[in-house]
Scaffold this motif. Structure first.
Motif, PDB file in Angstrom:
ATOM      1  N   GLU A 257      -7.293   1.853  -9.515  1.00 55.25           N
ATOM      2  CA  GLU A 257      -6.945   1.089  -8.314  1.00 55.25           C
ATOM      3  C   GLU A 257      -8.219   0.685  -7.607  1.00 55.25           C
ATOM      4  OE1 GLU A 257      -6.294   4.659  -5.037  1.00 55.25           O
ATOM      5  OE2 GLU A 257      -4.550   3.627  -5.875  1.00 55.25           O
ATOM      6  N   ALA A 259      -9.725  -0.248  -3.853  1.00 54.78           N
ATOM      7  CA  ALA A 259      -9.416  -0.035  -2.442  1.00 54.78           C
ATOM      8  C   ALA A 259     -10.496  -0.680  -1.591  1.00 54.78           C
ATOM      9  CB  ALA A 259      -9.316   1.458  -2.141  1.00 54.78           C
ATOM     10  N   SER A 260     -10.085  -1.116  -0.420  1.00 56.77           N
ATOM     11  CA  SER A 260     -11.010  -1.741   0.519  1.00 56.77           C
ATOM     12  C   SER A 260     -11.114  -0.902   1.782  1.00 56.77           C
ATOM     13  CB  SER A 260     -10.530  -3.150   0.873  1.00 56.77           C
ATOM     14  OG  SER A 260     -11.257  -3.666   1.967  1.00 56.77           O
ATOM     15  N   SER A 264     -12.268  -7.358   4.019  1.00 56.78           N
ATOM     16  CA  SER A 264     -11.177  -8.053   3.338  1.00 56.78           C
ATOM     17  C   SER A 264     -11.756  -9.100   2.399  1.00 56.78           C
ATOM     18  CB  SER A 264     -10.241  -8.718   4.348  1.00 56.78           C
ATOM     19  OG  SER A 264     -10.946  -9.675   5.126  1.00 56.78           O
ATOM     20  N   LEU A 290      -7.473  -8.163  -1.066  1.00 59.27           N
ATOM     21  CA  LEU A 290      -7.303  -6.938  -0.292  1.00 59.27           C
ATOM     22  C   LEU A 290      -7.587  -7.165   1.182  1.00 59.27           C
ATOM     23  CD1 LEU A 290      -9.176  -4.482  -2.687  1.00 59.27           C
ATOM     24  CD2 LEU A 290      -6.708  -4.654  -2.390  1.00 59.27           C
ATOM     25  N   LYS A 291      -6.869  -6.405   2.002  1.00 58.38           N
ATOM     26  CA  LYS A 291      -7.133  -6.327   3.430  1.00 58.38           C
ATOM     27  C   LYS A 291      -7.790  -4.979   3.726  1.00 58.38           C
ATOM     28  CE  LYS A 291      -3.066  -9.120   4.561  1.00 58.38           C
ATOM     29  NZ  LYS A 291      -1.754  -9.134   5.263  1.00 58.38           N
ATOM     30  N   GLU A 294      -6.481  -1.386   2.470  1.00 62.52           N
ATOM     31  CA  GLU A 294      -5.454  -1.617   1.450  1.00 62.52           C
ATOM     32  C   GLU A 294      -5.973  -1.218   0.071  1.00 62.52           C
ATOM     33  OE1 GLU A 294      -2.395  -5.233   0.101  1.00 62.52           O
ATOM     34  OE2 GLU A 294      -4.247  -5.677   1.193  1.00 62.52           O
ATOM     35  N   LYS A 296      -4.794  -1.494  -4.295  1.00 64.50           N
ATOM     36  CA  LYS A 296      -3.882  -2.073  -5.275  1.00 64.50           C
ATOM     37  C   LYS A 296      -4.195  -1.515  -6.656  1.00 64.50           C
ATOM     38  CE  LYS A 296      -2.872  -6.433  -2.907  1.00 64.50           C
ATOM     39  NZ  LYS A 296      -2.890  -7.911  -2.996  1.00 64.50           N
TER      40      LYS A 296
END
Length: 721
Positions: A257, A259-260, A264, A290-291, A294, A296
């Motif tokens: 995954e 991640a941020s 963003s 991504l924000k 967040e 994914k």
């Protein structure tokens, strides 16, 4: 309480000046003749008392002004905690520097570790002469020592580098407490230089560290923040593989995954495989928008891998402030399809149909994608079968067999292979299965058949810790075992030592039992997997939409062939073990990132290599005997996600580690200098005294002007009747 200018405190003796002036400048009574003397005398007495009170109040205010002025010029300070002394008294100082990989975070063209070393170097130069100095880091748990001199401490500080397997900073702080206790200096100071990452202060260590500081008197603790309050970073999570060892016919699946934190935007993540020359070849890419905050999931799939060792990495495209969490490395080993022998009573194909279709579906066999090569054999002819070319053997619903058959299965397992025995209606008479030959394989003596025709008996797989069951954790939700009831099963007497249940029924009795034998294992299913629905079946496990049965059999077979016993992907600092040939060579050569090239000596008795020096993240290779027919294995090392977490701990969380001592937090040099001054000398009262002096002067001026104005007015009236 201490004073910067003690001699100026003598100026408080000047409080006698207002007293002298008060006595000298007292107003003389005026002789005035009035006819009504009785009323004048009363008025005189009242005015005299009032004047005395006024003059006494002014006298006290003026005395207070002089005393406060002298007191303020003496610069007193109050020590609220820690040892009392001057700035020049020697101290026992321990510097604890965070060296986790996250300290490579760069801001203003400087990493956090460089900022920590720069600040610590400046502090070293500020320490009083004859101080005892120690520099500790969280790289390992080695005992700390005081450096021989200031130069040695500075050299130790300059050599610090980020460590991929750094311990939590709290552990190093506890070691600093132990070291400070050994010092005979009265004043002790602890400097913790950190980016204040939450991962450096695990709550599980709070009580242990606090206990080290509880009985450490006279210590002042400074936590110096060299971190960034608003970090911005893209990071990859842990890399999960479909397996460390794969069949040539199965695809490699990877999941991670992205991640941020604090930023963003869109990022692309690429998958690269290394060719035989070690040159990376791009084999896939995924993108994510991504924000801040967040994450994914990203999935990759690679097929058509040849037999052998394959290595690669997944990497975020582009650069950010912390490159250490932008890549994850992996190693897989591809082998020919595992050969699985299914032994069953005649007709063998009818008994084996459910298991064979679960392990090697017809569609996969036609396309050459089946992970397992399944063969069937008659149970009563197993004694004549050569098992050396098989990775695992399944025995379905066996009837009584010759002792040599059971002995053959026991020897096969002891050599490091897997055997599964699925008991059913043919396990009669009991004496045959409870005889010594069969007991070499079975985990205990058969007791009886347990009927449960109500259909309320089912598998219970809530505990997913065993490797056979871990795949169910990825499915999510509840497994619908109630759709596949069990109507009858075998109950064992007391299980033999070392035997344990992998899966139980919902009545608590074992459904699948594991028994280790030698370097291999035997797994017993207490209910068969070969009954057809029209045969008064013992269960409905393989019927209908039986996807739980398919997963269970594939995971069980993978476990039996030994796939799960060969980890090839490790965390930094983790002990690496690799199996070698039955006749190990004298030495092997390990190569890795950073041009690592080290000889490794095997353990001939255990037939394995043990490697404790693989700390740097990257791909490693161990070879011996040349490229043709020689030994060639690989493994990968990654730093844990905890080492690169950037979310920050608050004052309360950090302070709990040092209770009952208070912690002084600082970030800039000015703040550090001020906190150290307060810690050593105490908090100066000069500002408060000056404010009090101003207040006294204002009050004295106000009262004096008011009183004298009244006196002047009264004199004016009396002189102009």
């Amino acid at each position: 309480m201490t004073f910067v200018n003690l001699s100026l405190l003598a100026g408080s003796a000047l409080v006698v000046v207002p007293i002298v002036l008060h006595l000298v400048m007292r107003r003389k009574p005026k002789l005035m003749e009035f006819p009504a003397l009785r009323f004048v005398r009363k008025r005189h007495e009242t005015n005299q008392r009032r004047m005395k009170l006024r003059h006494l109040l002014l006298l006290l205010l003026r005395m207070g002004v002089i005393a406060l002025l002298a007191f303020a010029l003496a610069r007193p300070s109050m020590q609220f905690s820690g040892a009392i002394g001057s700035q020049e008294a020697p101290v026992a100082a321990a510097f604890v520097v965070d060296v986790a990989e996250r300290m490579n975070y760069k801001r203003d063209n400087q990493t956090r570790l460089q900022a920590a070393k720069e600040l610590a170097g400046w502090l070293l130069s500020q320490l009083p002469a004859e101080s005892e100095i120690a520099v500790l880091d969280a790289r390992s748990l080695e005992a700390g020592v005081f450096q021989s001199d200031r130069g040695a401490a500075k050299s130790r500080l300059e050599r610090l580098e980020a460590a991929p397997n750094a311990q939590p900073l709290a552990v190093a702080a506890a070691e600093a407490a132990r070291l400070l206790k050994t010092s005979r200096l009265e004043r002790k100071e602890l400097y913790v230089l950190t980016d204040r990452s939450r991962g450096a202060w695990p709550e599980a260590k709070t009580s242990d560290v606090a206990a080290k500081f509880a009985d450490l008197p006279g210590v002042t603790i400074y936590v110096l923040d060299v971190g960034v309050k608003d970090p911005a970073d893209f990071a990859l999570g842990e890399l999960r593989l479909s397996g460390n060892v794969l069949s040539q016919r199965s695809a490699l699946k990877l999941r991670t995954e992205i991640a941020s934190q604090g930023i963003s935007g869109a990022r692309s993540v690429e998958l690269h495989l290394l060719d035989k020359d070690g040159v990376p070849q791009k084999r896939g890419a995924e993108s994510a928008e991504l924000k801040p905050g967040e994450a994914k999931a990203l999935d990759f799939r690679v097929g058509a891998l040849d037999v052998g060792v394959h290595q690669g990495y997944v990497k975020i495209v582009g650069q950010d402030a912390l490159p250490d969490d932008d890549a994850r490395y992996f190693t897989v080993e591809v082998r020919p399809p595992w050969r699985v022998l299914i032994a069953a009573p005649n007709p063998t194909d009818e008994y084996a149909v459910f298991l064979a279709e679960a392990l090697a579906p017809a569609a996969f066999r036609k396309q050459g994608q089946a992970r397992f090569d399944c063969e069937t054999a008659a149970w009563n002819e197993l004694g004549k079968k050569d098992l050396k070319d098989y990775s695992a053997v399944f025995v379905l619903d066996p009837d009584p067999a010759e002792p040599t058959v059971w002995q053959k299965l026991a020897d096969f397992a002891a050599d490091g292979h897997g055997v599964a025995v699925c008991l059913g209606r043919n396990a009669r008479p009991l004496d045959s299965f409870n005889a010594s030959a069969a007991q070499q394989v079975l985990p205990g003596k058969l007791l009886r058949q347990v009927p449960r025709r109500e259909g309320d008996l089912r598998f219970d797989t809530r505990n997913l810790q065993h490797p056979v069951l871990r795949a169910f954790g990825e499915v999510g939700g509840t497994i619908p075992w109630d759709m596949f009831p069990v109507f009858r099963y075998w109950e064992f007497d007391a299980l033999k030592s070392g035997s344990s249940a992998i899966v139980s029924y919902n009545d608590g009795r074992p459904a699948i039992i594991e028994r280790p034998i030698g370097s291999g294992r035997v797994v017993i299913l207490t209910t068969p997997i070969s009954d057809r629905p029209n045969q008064s079946p013992w269960n409905l496990l393989p019927t209908g939409d039986a996807w739980p049965f398919v997963i269970l059999m594939n995971q069980l077979t993978t476990y039996l062939v030994g796939n799960n016993d060969e980890p090839l992907n490790f965390s930094s600092g983790q002990l690496v073990t690799l199996p070698v040939e039955s006749e190990p060579r004298p030495s092997y050569l390990m190569t890795g990132p950073g041009k690592i090239s080290l000889p490794v000596t095997p353990d001939a008795q255990l037939r394995q290599l043990t490697i404790a020096s693989a700390e740097l993240p990257g791909n490693y290779r161990v070879r011996a005997g040349g490229t043709e027919g020689g030994f060639d294995r690989g493994f990968s090392v990654n730093i844990t996600a905890e080492q690169t977490r950037l979310d920050r701990a608050d004052d309360k969380q950090i302070g709990a580690f040092f209770a009952p001592h208070s912690v002084r937090f600082a970030q800039t040099r000015e703040q550090v200098d001020r906190e150290i001054s307060v810690g050593r000398v105490g908090r100066e009262l000069y500002p408060a005294l000056i404010l009090a002096l101003v207040a006294f002067l204002a009050l004295e001026s106000l009262i004096a002007n008011r009183f004298y104005a009244k006196d002047v007015a009264q004199e004016s009236k009396s002189s102009n009747p």
